[in-house]
Design a protein around this motif. Structure first.
Motif, PDB file in Angstrom:
ATOM      1  N   PHE A 331       0.866  -1.058  -0.348  1.00  0.00           N
ATOM      2  CA  PHE A 331       0.013  -0.132  -0.229  1.00  0.00           C
ATOM      3  C   PHE A 331       0.653   1.567  -0.152  1.00  0.00           C
ATOM      4  CE2 PHE A 331      -2.235  -3.128   2.762  1.00  0.00           C
ATOM      5  CZ  PHE A 331      -3.727  -3.657   1.753  1.00  0.00           C
ATOM      6  N   ASN A 332       0.951   2.437  -0.691  1.00  0.00           N
ATOM      7  CA  ASN A 332       1.157   3.350  -0.414  1.00  0.00           C
ATOM      8  C   ASN A 332       0.303   4.703  -0.283  1.00  0.00           C
ATOM      9  OD1 ASN A 332       3.178   2.384  -2.493  1.00  0.00           O
ATOM     10  ND2 ASN A 332       1.607   2.472  -4.434  1.00  0.00           N
ATOM     11  N   TYR A 333      -0.592   4.077   0.954  1.00  0.00           N
ATOM     12  CA  TYR A 333      -0.977   5.050   1.745  1.00  0.00           C
ATOM     13  C   TYR A 333      -1.174   4.217   3.139  1.00  0.00           C
ATOM     14  CZ  TYR A 333      -5.246   1.605   0.377  1.00  0.00           C
ATOM     15  OH  TYR A 333      -5.875   1.050   0.140  1.00  0.00           O
ATOM     16  N   VAL A 334      -1.426   4.830   4.563  1.00  0.00           N
ATOM     17  CA  VAL A 334      -1.547   4.119   5.305  1.00  0.00           C
ATOM     18  C   VAL A 334      -3.348   4.188   6.720  1.00  0.00           C
ATOM     19  CG1 VAL A 334      -1.181   3.679   8.003  1.00  0.00           C
ATOM     20  CG2 VAL A 334       0.833   4.465   5.736  1.00  0.00           C
ATOM     21  N   ASN A 335      -4.067   2.700   6.308  1.00  0.00           N
ATOM     22  CA  ASN A 335      -5.198   3.087   7.458  1.00  0.00           C
ATOM     23  C   ASN A 335      -4.568   2.482   8.232  1.00  0.00           C
ATOM     24  OD1 ASN A 335      -6.624   4.738   5.140  1.00  0.00           O
ATOM     25  ND2 ASN A 335      -7.496   1.920   3.640  1.00  0.00           N
ATOM     26  N   LEU A 336      -4.337   3.379   9.513  1.00  0.00           N
ATOM     27  CA  LEU A 336      -4.290   3.247  10.577  1.00  0.00           C
ATOM     28  C   LEU A 336      -5.163   2.299  11.572  1.00  0.00           C
ATOM     29  CD1 LEU A 336      -1.472   2.980  12.553  1.00  0.00           C
ATOM     30  CD2 LEU A 336      -1.632   4.866  13.295  1.00  0.00           C
ATOM     31  N   GLY A 337      -5.045   1.306  11.983  1.00  0.00           N
ATOM     32  CA  GLY A 337      -6.544   0.960  12.393  1.00  0.00           C
ATOM     33  C   GLY A 337      -5.898   0.803  14.202  1.00  0.00           C
ATOM     34  N   ILE A 338      -6.522   1.502  15.043  1.00  0.00           N
ATOM     35  CA  ILE A 338      -7.003   1.419  16.461  1.00  0.00           C
ATOM     36  C   ILE A 338      -7.345   0.259  16.973  1.00  0.00           C
ATOM     37  CG2 ILE A 338      -6.921   3.126  18.423  1.00  0.00           C
ATOM     38  CD1 ILE A 338      -4.627   3.876  15.996  1.00  0.00           C
TER      39      ILE A 338
END
Length: 472
Positions: A331-338
């Motif tokens: 991925f060239n983006y980050v969907n940061l899970g918490i």
């Protein structure tokens, strides 16, 4: 008089291929006049609590399910009495449109007509040139997809006399002996009470609205006086040594996801204990700064930013294994899970494009994410599409662990508790603030060297925030 039409709204697929949802509450009642996209119900999927908007403007003719009912996707849940002319603008009258809406006619009493004067059926209308000339317009079949609002010049009907007729038209369906009996209508507390008393709800007659089985019905069936609480207050009160809880909703989904992850991705976990005194001092300065006035800053905020920075030099940890195509997707983006502990169970909502956010924007996003999750209002879209996750086990006083990967992600970081501990500084023993980091990663995607470098970079940033200058 103007004819009306009964529009049936079936439970839509609320995303992620979920097959059922539980009706939590109705926001409307039979006979209520509703507007287009007005919230009519709250339903709970395996992932989130979702508000259902009305796909029609009209009068509620019938509610086919009671709160507490678990409904399969595609099953009718509510019917509306709508104006015939206004309803014909929707997709169904033209042969297309929303598969979750089914229509039947419910016209006002009229004198009999000769056969030659009988109005055309919906089928013949759909086949006529006039109908074909009108472009089909889809009606909403998913939450968040709003119907097109059109000015028809006709007011919403409030004729209560037709409501009962409409409800009867929808509910009076022939039943086949081959069709299994429906689940008794009741609420979760009543079902639990029945289980505690060993009562089969199929045998209990319901006296509530629409045949709903109430607490009093169960107590009367059991021979207990009304008002007597039959819910056990504990093992000492009932002598019971076990409590059984149905596995459903978030708990059911989480269990299946964790089993899939644990037995699909080869997990490797590494640990690193670091001195975070400099980070905690930075956090104190930021909280006192006017630039961060009104922002909620925690160790998680700074750690999340550090994870995003460390990923720049270690992008393999922000990837996914595509089994079907035998490809690695980076991925060239980050969907940061918490990871968030909520009353409904563990959920992992994610912050979309977190790598593009400043520290202040990230603080705001984290605050909104946790507040929404604890309120049980996280949308299904916010629970999907994550690329890497963080679990903050330190808030429970835990130092380290072996977190299981969120399915579809290559890595997850666990943040341990920040504790004061003796630490060697310049060959001297000093009391410092110490934290343990745990990193689990998918060894198909991430080699040991790559995982170790990422964890070392993360530790370097949190040990000395000035190290960021060497990484960006």
């Amino acid at each position: 008089m103007t004819a009306t039409m009964i529009k049936e709204f079936r439970l839509p697929d609320l995303g992620e291929g979920l097959t059922e949802s539980e009706i939590l509450s109705w926001k409307v009642a039979v006979g209520d006049t509703v507007t287009l996209n007005q919230v009519i119900a709250e339903v709970e999927t395996a992932k989130a609590v979702v508000e259902l908007p009305s796909p029609f403007a009209g009068v509620v003719a019938a509610l086919h399910e009671q709160p507490g009912s678990v409904v399969e996707v595609g099953k009718p849940i509510v019917s509306f009495e709508v104006d015939d002319a206004g309803a014909s603008n929707g997709g169904n009258a033209n042969g297309g449109g929303n598969p979750t809406a089914v229509e039947t006619k419910a016209a006002a009493p009229q004198p009999e007509m000769p056969q030659s004067q009988t109005p055309q059926s919906p089928t013949s209308q759909a086949e006529s040139p006039e109908a074909d000339a009108t472009p089909a317009k889809r009606e909403p079949n998913l939450v968040g997809y709003g119907a097109v609002v059109e000015e028809t010049g006709r007011p919403v009907r409030r004729a209560r006399g037709l409501v009962q007729a409409a409800a009867t038209t929808v509910q009076a369906r022939p039943k086949s002996d081959d069709v299994p009996a429906e689940r008794p209508r009741s609420t979760p507390p009543v079902r639990k009470l029945a289980r505690d008393l060993g009562i089969d709800l199929q045998l209990v007659p319901g006296t509530g609205p629409g045949g709903l089985i109430t607490r009093e019905d169960v107590q009367n069936f059991a021979g207990e006086p009304e008002g007597t609480s039959a819910v056990p207050t504990g093992p000492a009160a009932t002598g019971e040594r076990e409590t059984r809880t149905p596995i459903k909703g978030v708990r059911k989904f989480t269990a299946a996801a964790m089993v899939q992850s644990a037995f699909t991705a080869p997990h490797v976990t590494e640990f690193l204990t670091i001195d975070v005194t400099a980070t905690m001092e930075l956090l104190t300065r930021l909280k006192a700064s006017k630039a961060f006035e009104g922002y909620k800053l925690t160790p998680l905020t700074v750690a999340a930013k550090a994870v995003l920075i460390a990923l720049r030099n270690n992008p393999t940890l922000n990837s996914r294994w595509d089994e079907a195509r035998q490809e690695i997707i980076q991925f060239n983006y980050v969907n940061l899970g918490i990871a968030a502990a909520t009353p409904r169970g563990l959920t992992v909502p994610n912050i979309k494009d977190a790598d593009r956010l400043t520290l202040r924007e990230l603080a705001t996003a984290l605050s909104e994410l946790t507040d929404t999750a604890r309120a049980g209002k996280t949308s299904p879209s916010d629970l999907s599409g994550g690329t890497i996750s963080i679990t903050n086990i330190g808030v429970f006083g835990i130092d380290a662990g072996t977190p299981i990967l969120n399915p579809g992600e290559a890595a997850i970081v666990a943040l341990g508790a920040v504790r004061k501990a003796p630490w060697v500084v310049d060959d001297e023993i000093a009391v410092r603030q110490v934290m343990s980091l745990s990193l689990s990663f998918d060894h198909r995607l991430v080699d040991g060297e790559q995982g170790s470098r990422f964890l070392a970079d993360l530790g370097a940033i949190l040990s000395d925030p000035a190290m960021v200058l060497t990484m960006v």
